[in-house]
Design an enzyme around this catalytic site. Structure first.
Site, PDB file in Angstrom:
ATOM      1  N   VAL A   1     -10.242 -22.807   0.170  1.00 32.76           N
ATOM      2  CA  VAL A   1     -11.231 -21.812   0.616  1.00 32.76           C
ATOM      3  C   VAL A   1     -11.527 -22.166   2.074  1.00 32.76           C
ATOM      4  O   VAL A   1     -12.030 -23.252   2.367  1.00 32.76           O
ATOM      5  CB  VAL A   1     -12.515 -21.871  -0.234  1.00 32.76           C
ATOM      6  CG1 VAL A   1     -13.595 -20.973   0.356  1.00 32.76           C
ATOM      7  CG2 VAL A   1     -12.216 -21.497  -1.677  1.00 32.76           C
TER       8      VAL A   1
ATOM      9  N   ASN B   1       9.893  -7.426   4.282  1.00 37.43           N
ATOM     10  CA  ASN B   1       8.823  -8.094   3.531  1.00 37.43           C
ATOM     11  C   ASN B   1       8.516  -7.318   2.256  1.00 37.43           C
ATOM     12  O   ASN B   1       7.354  -7.226   1.837  1.00 37.43           O
ATOM     13  CB  ASN B   1       7.575  -8.228   4.414  1.00 37.43           C
ATOM     14  CG  ASN B   1       6.561  -9.176   3.810  1.00 37.43           C
ATOM     15  OD1 ASN B   1       6.922 -10.094   3.086  1.00 37.43           O
ATOM     16  ND2 ASN B   1       5.283  -8.936   4.082  1.00 37.43           N
ATOM     17  N   SER B   2       9.548  -6.725   1.669  1.00 36.99           N
ATOM     18  CA  SER B   2       9.337  -5.956   0.431  1.00 36.99           C
ATOM     19  C   SER B   2      10.654  -5.952  -0.332  1.00 36.99           C
ATOM     20  O   SER B   2      11.651  -6.468   0.155  1.00 36.99           O
ATOM     21  CB  SER B   2       8.900  -4.527   0.767  1.00 36.99           C
ATOM     22  OG  SER B   2       9.905  -3.893   1.536  1.00 36.99           O
TER      23      SER B   2
ATOM     24  N   TYR C   1      -2.378 -10.043  15.188  1.00 34.87           N
ATOM     25  CA  TYR C   1      -2.276  -8.938  14.232  1.00 34.87           C
ATOM     26  C   TYR C   1      -3.340  -7.877  14.536  1.00 34.87           C
ATOM     27  O   TYR C   1      -3.047  -6.681  14.656  1.00 34.87           O
ATOM     28  CB  TYR C   1      -2.453  -9.455  12.786  1.00 34.87           C
ATOM     29  CG  TYR C   1      -2.796  -8.355  11.827  1.00 34.87           C
ATOM     30  CD1 TYR C   1      -1.814  -7.441  11.427  1.00 34.87           C
ATOM     31  CD2 TYR C   1      -4.101  -8.154  11.363  1.00 34.87           C
ATOM     32  CE1 TYR C   1      -2.123  -6.383  10.586  1.00 34.87           C
ATOM     33  CE2 TYR C   1      -4.418  -7.102  10.524  1.00 34.87           C
ATOM     34  CZ  TYR C   1      -3.432  -6.224  10.134  1.00 34.87           C
ATOM     35  OH  TYR C   1      -3.741  -5.170   9.321  1.00 34.87           O
TER      36      TYR C   1
ATOM     37  N   ILE D   1       0.844  -1.206   0.000  1.00 39.20           N
ATOM     38  CA  ILE D   1       0.000   0.000   0.000  1.00 39.20           C
ATOM     39  C   ILE D   1       0.875   1.250   0.000  1.00 39.20           C
ATOM     40  O   ILE D   1       0.561   2.255  -0.648  1.00 39.20           O
ATOM     41  CB  ILE D   1      -0.973   0.005   1.201  1.00 39.20           C
ATOM     42  CG1 ILE D   1      -1.769  -1.296   1.210  1.00 39.20           C
ATOM     43  CG2 ILE D   1      -1.938   1.189   1.110  1.00 39.20           C
ATOM     44  CD1 ILE D   1      -2.707  -1.449   2.378  1.00 39.20           C
TER      45      ILE D   1
ATOM     46  N   SER E   1      -6.914  -1.164  10.629  1.00 38.61           N
ATOM     47  CA  SER E   1      -7.522  -2.271   9.898  1.00 38.61           C
ATOM     48  C   SER E   1      -8.918  -2.531  10.428  1.00 38.61           C
ATOM     49  O   SER E   1      -9.189  -2.344  11.622  1.00 38.61           O
ATOM     50  CB  SER E   1      -6.639  -3.499  10.124  1.00 38.61           C
ATOM     51  OG  SER E   1      -7.353  -4.677   9.896  1.00 38.61           O
TER      52      SER E   1
ATOM     53  N   ASN F   1     -10.322  -4.695   2.953  1.00 36.00           N
ATOM     54  CA  ASN F   1      -9.327  -5.612   2.364  1.00 36.00           C
ATOM     55  C   ASN F   1      -8.703  -5.053   1.090  1.00 36.00           C
ATOM     56  O   ASN F   1      -9.260  -5.218   0.004  1.00 36.00           O
ATOM     57  CB  ASN F   1      -9.977  -6.962   2.070  1.00 36.00           C
ATOM     58  CG  ASN F   1     -10.184  -7.781   3.328  1.00 36.00           C
ATOM     59  OD1 ASN F   1     -10.861  -7.332   4.249  1.00 36.00           O
ATOM     60  ND2 ASN F   1      -9.592  -8.948   3.387  1.00 36.00           N
TER      61      ASN F   1
ATOM     62  N   LYS G   1      -3.217  -3.742  16.035  1.00 34.84           N
ATOM     63  CA  LYS G   1      -3.874  -2.544  15.487  1.00 34.84           C
ATOM     64  C   LYS G   1      -4.740  -1.865  16.550  1.00 34.84           C
ATOM     65  O   LYS G   1      -4.793  -0.635  16.630  1.00 34.84           O
ATOM     66  CB  LYS G   1      -4.689  -2.898  14.239  1.00 34.84           C
ATOM     67  CG  LYS G   1      -3.847  -3.362  13.058  1.00 34.84           C
ATOM     68  CD  LYS G   1      -2.885  -2.276  12.584  1.00 34.84           C
ATOM     69  CE  LYS G   1      -1.968  -2.735  11.484  1.00 34.84           C
ATOM     70  NZ  LYS G   1      -0.943  -1.736  11.103  1.00 34.84           N
TER      71      LYS G   1
ATOM     72  N   GLY H   1      -8.595 -17.217  13.510  1.00 33.30           N
ATOM     73  CA  GLY H   1      -8.422 -15.766  13.445  1.00 33.30           C
ATOM     74  C   GLY H   1      -9.377 -15.071  12.479  1.00 33.30           C
ATOM     75  O   GLY H   1      -9.457 -13.849  12.467  1.00 33.30           O
TER      76      GLY H   1
ATOM     77  N   ASP I   1      15.433  -0.238  10.331  1.00 33.21           N
ATOM     78  CA  ASP I   1      14.454  -0.972  11.133  1.00 33.21           C
ATOM     79  C   ASP I   1      13.795   0.019  12.106  1.00 33.21           C
ATOM     80  O   ASP I   1      14.477   0.597  12.959  1.00 33.21           O
ATOM     81  CB  ASP I   1      15.193  -2.083  11.903  1.00 33.21           C
ATOM     82  CG  ASP I   1      14.249  -2.894  12.778  1.00 33.21           C
ATOM     83  OD1 ASP I   1      13.038  -2.578  12.834  1.00 33.21           O
ATOM     84  OD2 ASP I   1      14.732  -3.852  13.424  1.00 33.21           O
TER      85      ASP I   1
ATOM     86  N   ARG J   1     -15.940 -10.298   2.775  1.00 40.09           N
ATOM     87  CA  ARG J   1     -15.012  -9.196   3.031  1.00 40.09           C
ATOM     88  C   ARG J   1     -15.342  -8.042   2.090  1.00 40.09           C
ATOM     89  O   ARG J   1     -15.965  -8.226   1.047  1.00 40.09           O
ATOM     90  CB  ARG J   1     -13.553  -9.620   2.756  1.00 40.09           C
ATOM     91  CG  ARG J   1     -13.015 -10.686   3.680  1.00 40.09           C
ATOM     92  CD  ARG J   1     -12.757 -10.136   5.077  1.00 40.09           C
ATOM     93  NE  ARG J   1     -12.183 -11.146   5.962  1.00 40.09           N
ATOM     94  CZ  ARG J   1     -12.900 -12.042   6.647  1.00 40.09           C
ATOM     95  NH1 ARG J   1     -14.224 -12.063   6.557  1.00 40.09           N
ATOM     96  NH2 ARG J   1     -12.293 -12.910   7.435  1.00 40.09           N
TER      97      ARG J   1
HETATM   98  N1  UDP Z   1      -8.887 -17.024   2.262  1.00 40.67           N
HETATM   99  C1  UDP Z   1      -9.083 -18.277   1.716  1.00 40.67           C
HETATM  100  N2  UDP Z   1      -7.999 -18.925   1.202  1.00 40.67           N
HETATM  101  C2  UDP Z   1      -6.743 -18.386   1.210  1.00 40.67           C
HETATM  102  C3  UDP Z   1      -6.565 -17.097   1.752  1.00 40.67           C
HETATM  103  C4  UDP Z   1      -7.659 -16.438   2.280  1.00 40.67           C
HETATM  104  O1  UDP Z   1     -10.188 -18.802   1.719  1.00 40.67           O
HETATM  105  O2  UDP Z   1      -5.801 -19.052   0.745  1.00 40.67           O
HETATM  106  C5  UDP Z   1     -10.044 -16.325   2.842  1.00 40.67           C
HETATM  107  C6  UDP Z   1      -9.874 -16.020   4.326  1.00 40.67           C
HETATM  108  O3  UDP Z   1     -10.259 -17.122   5.106  1.00 40.67           O
HETATM  109  C7  UDP Z   1     -10.779 -14.799   4.476  1.00 40.67           C
HETATM  110  C8  UDP Z   1     -10.690 -14.100   3.132  1.00 40.67           C
HETATM  111  O4  UDP Z   1     -10.169 -15.069   2.212  1.00 40.67           O
HETATM  112  O5  UDP Z   1     -12.099 -15.245   4.643  1.00 40.67           O
HETATM  113  C9  UDP Z   1      -9.774 -12.908   3.151  1.00 40.67           C
HETATM  114  O6  UDP Z   1      -8.545 -13.310   3.719  1.00 40.67           O
HETATM  115  P1  UDP Z   1      -7.263 -12.387   3.659  1.00 40.67           P
HETATM  116  O7  UDP Z   1      -6.151 -13.149   4.341  1.00 40.67           O
HETATM  117  O8  UDP Z   1      -7.027 -11.948   2.258  1.00 40.67           O
HETATM  118  O9  UDP Z   1      -7.670 -11.095   4.477  1.00 40.67           O
HETATM  119  P2  UDP Z   1      -8.154 -10.911   6.000  1.00 40.67           P
HETATM  120  O10 UDP Z   1      -9.598 -10.576   5.902  1.00 40.67           O
HETATM  121  O11 UDP Z   1      -7.875 -12.170   6.741  1.00 40.67           O
HETATM  122  O12 UDP Z   1      -7.348  -9.762   6.483  1.00 40.67           O
END
Ligand code: UDP
Length: 346
Positions: free
Chosen positions: A222, A39-40, A154, A15, A129, A184, A158, A302, A62, A236
């Site tokens: 998924v 991480n970049s 995480y 971003i 977030s 997202n 935040k 999570g 850092d 999302r």
């Molecule tokens: N997700 C998924 N498979 C993956 C990565 C993410 O099904 O390999 C799903 C995840 O469980 C969440 C959504 O995609 O429901 C968005 O996940 P992401 O990690 O992109 O963003 P988050 O909302 O966790 O910050």
């Protein structure tokens, strides 16, 4: 008159780099970045130059090392504002390595705020977030929605980060801050020349989708098919990274022009539309013409079931709303993934 100088932390990140691109294209700010590159990639600076025709300086520092951060401020005593993107951001990684997440995300913020106080930098924008809301009872989520228990370390970094800024601001007569709660962020620059380039294995949905489409990931999962949503997968509010970048420019102007209503404010950045994981997959398949190899799996630790934003406050305060839809998010991400593949093949 010399240009106003803005510090962007995490300027080589996803971003951060898109925001720098829009700042260089649309504004007269001078931009300086701090990015440790954990991480970049340093190549992002070249991509920024390619797109904008302008170069910026990055300090590979850092943020957890106060003495090193102070050196940057000693060399740049004229910062008027800071946009603080640099942070670790993976929900599952934070579950696996909580101490690493707390150490990095909290210490970096503390050090930057110490520098704000010491060097008199009075405008601060924080990457927060929507994960701060946790599992919510009512959708869409607006800024008055109470924060519930953070579902991951995480998300907790935040929540803590927002509280630290709020407390800090109370004792600083001059300082103003905004926490922007992103939903997202996905997609890539429409040129296809800049995008998310996770050094580690991606955990976010869209990079997982594009890496599956290109064959790096053989089969994607998924996570969750039994949520109380229209197709059982999580909902999302996916938002294009350039829309997010634009919001930062508006937020910076809002602070610099003194339009803020309070010295500390929070604003959601979302589209207002909830999209399920399966709908996102199908949107990708439609625009790319590639069938994704995916399997339904159990829920991921999570994750919250569903979350999308109320956009009223961002529209009213910043005069900002999104303009890029899910299909363009996916097609830009796909263009970017293909460029990465071509570069890796060289
Ligand atoms: N997700 C998924 N498979 C993956 C990565 C993410 O099904 O390999 C799903 C995840 O469980 C969440 C959504 O995609 O429901 C968005 O996940 P992401 O990690 O992109 O963003 P988050 O909302 O966790 O910050």
């Amino acid at each position: 008159m010399s240009k106003k100088k803005i510090l962007v932390t995490g300027g080589c990140g996803y971003i951060g780099s898109h925001t720098i691109i829009e700042m260089l294209m649309q504004t007269d700010f001078e931009v300086v970045s701090i990015d440790s590159l954990i991480n970049s990639s340093i190549h992002t600076l070249e991509r920024i130059r390619q797109i904008t025709g302008k170069s910026i300086k990055n300090y590979q520092t850092d943020l957890c090392n106060l003495a090193e951060v102070e050196k940057v401020f000693d060399e740049n005593t004229d910062f008027v504002g800071i946009i603080h993107f640099a942070a670790l951001k993976s929900v599952p990684d934070s579950v696996a390595q909580p101490l690493h997440y707390y150490h990095n995300n909290i210490n970096s913020l503390l050090n930057l705020l110490k520098c704000c106080a010491k060097y008199g930098v009075n405008n601060f924008i924080f990457s927060s977030s929507c994960s701060v809301y946790g599992n919510v009872a009512k959708l869409p989520v607006n800024e008055q929605t109470p924060l519930s228990i953070a579902e991951s370390p995480y998300a907790y970094t935040k929540q803590i980060g927002e509280n630290i800024i709020k407390d800090f601001i109370k004792n600083q007569a001059q300082t103003k801050a905004i926490a922007l709660r992103y939903f997202n962020p996905v997609g890539a620059h429409t040129s296809g020349l800049n995008g998310e380039n996770p050094i580690n294995k991606p955990t976010s949905l869209v990079p997982v989708i594009t890496q599956t489409a290109i064959g790096i990931i053989k089969e994607m999962s998924v996570f969750g098919e039994d949520y109380d949503t229209r197709d059982g997968s999580c909902v999302r509010d996916y938002i294009h990274v350039t829309d997010i970048a634009e919001a930062h420019i508006k937020a910076l102007a809002y602070l610099l022009e003194g339009k803020n209503e309070a010295n500390y404010e929070v604003i959601n950045l979302g589209t207002g539309n909830g999209v399920t994981v399966l709908e996102a997959i199908h949107a990708f398949e439609k625009v790319s013409g590639v069938k994704l190899n995916y399997k339904m799996k159990g829920r991921r630790d999570g994750d919250v079931a569903a979350i999308y934003s109320d956009t009223t406050m961002s529209e009213q305060k910043l005069g900002w709303k999104t303009s890029i839809g899910i299909e363009e998010m996916m097609s830009s991400a796909w263009k970017w993934q293909q460029l990465l593949k071509d570069e890796q093949a060289k």
